[in-house]
Motif scaffolding. Structure first.
Motif, short mmCIF file in Angstrom:
data_model
loop_
_atom_site.label_atom_id
_atom_site.label_comp_id
_atom_site.label_asym_id
_atom_site.label_seq_id
_atom_site.Cartn_x
_atom_site.Cartn_y
_atom_site.Cartn_z
N ASP A 83 3.90 0.84 2.64
CA ASP A 83 3.71 -0.22 3.61
C ASP A 83 3.65 -1.57 2.90
OD1 ASP A 83 3.59 1.15 6.09
OD2 ASP A 83 1.58 1.87 5.59
N THR A 139 2.33 -4.77 3.32
CA THR A 139 1.36 -5.48 4.15
C THR A 139 1.64 -6.98 4.14
OG1 THR A 139 -0.28 -3.80 3.57
CG2 THR A 139 -1.09 -5.83 4.57
N SER A 171 6.69 -9.47 5.48
CA SER A 171 5.48 -8.71 5.77
C SER A 171 5.73 -7.73 6.92
CB SER A 171 4.34 -9.66 6.13
OG SER A 171 4.11 -10.60 5.10
N GLY A 172 5.03 -6.60 6.87
CA GLY A 172 5.14 -5.61 7.94
C GLY A 172 6.22 -4.57 7.74
N ASN A 220 0.84 -1.20 0.00
CA ASN A 220 0.00 0.00 0.00
C ASN A 220 0.88 1.25 0.00
OD1 ASN A 220 -2.64 -1.24 0.17
ND2 ASN A 220 -2.09 -1.82 2.27
N HIS A 244 10.00 5.03 3.38
CA HIS A 244 9.54 6.38 3.06
C HIS A 244 10.26 6.89 1.81
CE1 HIS A 244 8.51 5.95 7.32
NE2 HIS A 244 7.62 6.90 7.15
N ARG A 266 8.14 -1.19 6.18
CA ARG A 266 7.74 0.18 5.83
C ARG A 266 8.95 0.96 5.36
NH1 ARG A 266 4.03 4.12 9.52
NH2 ARG A 266 2.46 2.79 8.53
N VAL A 283 4.67 7.27 2.05
CA VAL A 283 4.88 6.07 2.86
C VAL A 283 4.50 4.84 2.05
CG1 VAL A 283 4.26 4.85 4.98
CG2 VAL A 283 4.44 7.34 4.98
#
Length: 452
Positions: A167, A169, A183-184, A160, A188, A186, A165
């Motif tokens: 992410d 998922t 997974s998880g 996403n 920028h 992030r 940002v």
């Protein structure tokens, strides 16, 4: 905009018209508006697009076909300033589809593929900070890579994008019996670079062997819980966490140089000399893009079974075993111990009494080892002479400088020890049969061959 080696075409039934009028330049799907008779109404009275500050590049609804089975739908506009210093402004929608089966037919590194990846994205960029909103999705995909012996299967990916940002998922795949997941995560987007990145990496049941790039005869099972982090774009990233060796085995025969035996009788008992460590490659800290801080665990011993030894190897408990350094200069800190095992020398088995390998250089793999092994030589055919000795083998040093020592209880000369190991005879006993000189030569030569 220039592209080299990019093959692209319009999709079936689609066309583009390039138009210029009233200081505005635009691209549009042809259809009924291919005459370019007037500026499209959507640009009239829009200061950011239709004023003389710059021409407009617009892609209303065309579909492009690219290499590797990629289809791209575009809608939106771009504003280009009249001066080189003026920023490029983008706004629009992008939808892209990647067919893995078609990609496999065009990309040599991909042997086969199944599944589809889809990108849906709204883009806005003012020349400074991108503003993204959309998703990347792939489900139940599989592909074979020429460089891997086992296909990658059950690929699931959901990403996403919100503003700057990104992410992660879901990011999961199977490699043979192993599962690999990120997974998880992030990250920028800061202008055109990635910053403040944090991506976890979880690996379970990964089995590695020579077909995966390990040396012949080496097999290992690995679990890992790692994290890839990065702050700003001008500093190296960090790979940290723990790797657990669930099982391991090394079976490849190791030929030892016959020079080792000749060095046994030298004044210092050392092997090395001109074979010192090779000069280090030139090092430039600016090329360090990754730092390492990975702790290794090994709950069960690693098994060695070859022509040289049969032993269980474990990690020392006195300090952590850590892989450290950078992508250019990596090292190991920790200790490896051998709680039990046997060393094979010619036809004699030496029982390991003490063995450890210490790693103390954070920027280089530089082991220092110390091994003590013993064997008992017993003779039962002649009771008139001594029939039992204990022989000690002591090996220590580094791979560049190996020190080997043989001693016996009761004390014997090195020559007697070698003859005992080969023929169960000492020098005096060889003299009685009239073969001392020949026996020495043959004994040393045979033991040299047995070592190499």
């Amino acid at each position: 905009v220039g592209a080299s080696g990019l093959r692209a075409s319009l999709g079936e039934g689609a066309a583009l018209a390039a138009c210029a009028r009233g200081g505005v330049f635009w691209l549009d799907d042809a259809g009924a508006r291919a005459t370019c008779a007037e500026v499209p109404a959507r640009y009239r009275g829009v200061p950011s697009l239709s004023t003389p500050s710059g021409p407009v590049f617009d892609l209303a609804r065309p579909m492009l076909l690219g290499p590797g089975g990629v289809r791209v739908w575009l809608a939106g506009a771009a504003t280009v300033g009249q001066r080189p210093s003026d920023p490029l402004r983008l706004s629009g929608k992008v939808r892209a589809e990647l067919d893995l089966a078609r990609a496999a037919a065009l990309v040599p590194a991909i042997t086969w593929g199944r599944g589809q990846g889809v990108l849906d994205l709204d883009v806005a960029w003012d020349g400074e900070q991108p503003d993204l909103s959309g998703t990347v999705h792939m489900a139940d995909a599989s592909l074979g890579l020429a460089s891997l012996p086992v296909p990658i299967s059950d690929v699931d990916l959901d990403v996403n994008l919100r503003g700057s940002v990104v992410d992660i998922t879901t990011a999961r795949m199977n490699y043979g019996a192993a599962t690999i997941e990120a997974s998880g995560g992030r990250l920028h987007l800061e202008r055109t670079s990635l910053e403040r990145v944090q991506v976890p990496l979880r690996i379970r049941n990964l089995l590695l062997s020579s077909r995966d790039g390990l040396p012949d005869g080496l097999e290992a099972g690995v679990d890992a819980d790692l994290t890839f982090t990065r702050g700003t774009s001008d500093e190296p990233a960090l790979l940290s966490g723990e790797v657990t060796v669930t099982r391991g085995r090394f079976t490849r025969p190791i030929p030892l140089s016959g020079d080792l035996l000749r060095r046994l009788g030298s004044s210092d008992g050392a092997v090395g000399g001109a074979q010192e460590a090779a000069a280090q490659a030139p090092y430039d800290p600016a090329n360090d893009w990754l730092r390492l801080d990975v702790r290794v665990n090994m709950p069960t011993p690693f098994r060695v079974a070859n022509n040289l030894a049969e032993a269980d190897v474990r990690l020392g408990t006195g300090r952590p075993f850590v892989i450290t350094g950078t992508n250019q200069r990596y090292g190991i800190l920790g200790t490896v111990e051998v709680p039990r095992g046997v060393v094979h020398l010619n036809e004699t088995d030496f029982e390991i009494r003490r063995a450890r390998v210490d790693f103390d250089n954070p920027e280089r793999i530089a082991p220092a080892f110390d091994l003590l092994a013993q064997t008992d030589i017993r003779r039962t055919t002649d009771t008139t002479v001594r029939s039992q000795w204990r022989v000690n083998l002591h090996a220590y040093g580094t791979p560049e400088r190996v020190n080997l020592e043989l001693s016996a209880e009761p004390s014997l000369a090195l020559e007697d020890i070698v003859l005992l190991l080969l023929f169960r005879l000492t020098r005096a006993e060889m003299e009685r049969v009239g073969g001392v000189n020949a026996g020495q030569a043959v004994g040393i030569e045979l033991l040299s061959r047995s070592l190499g």
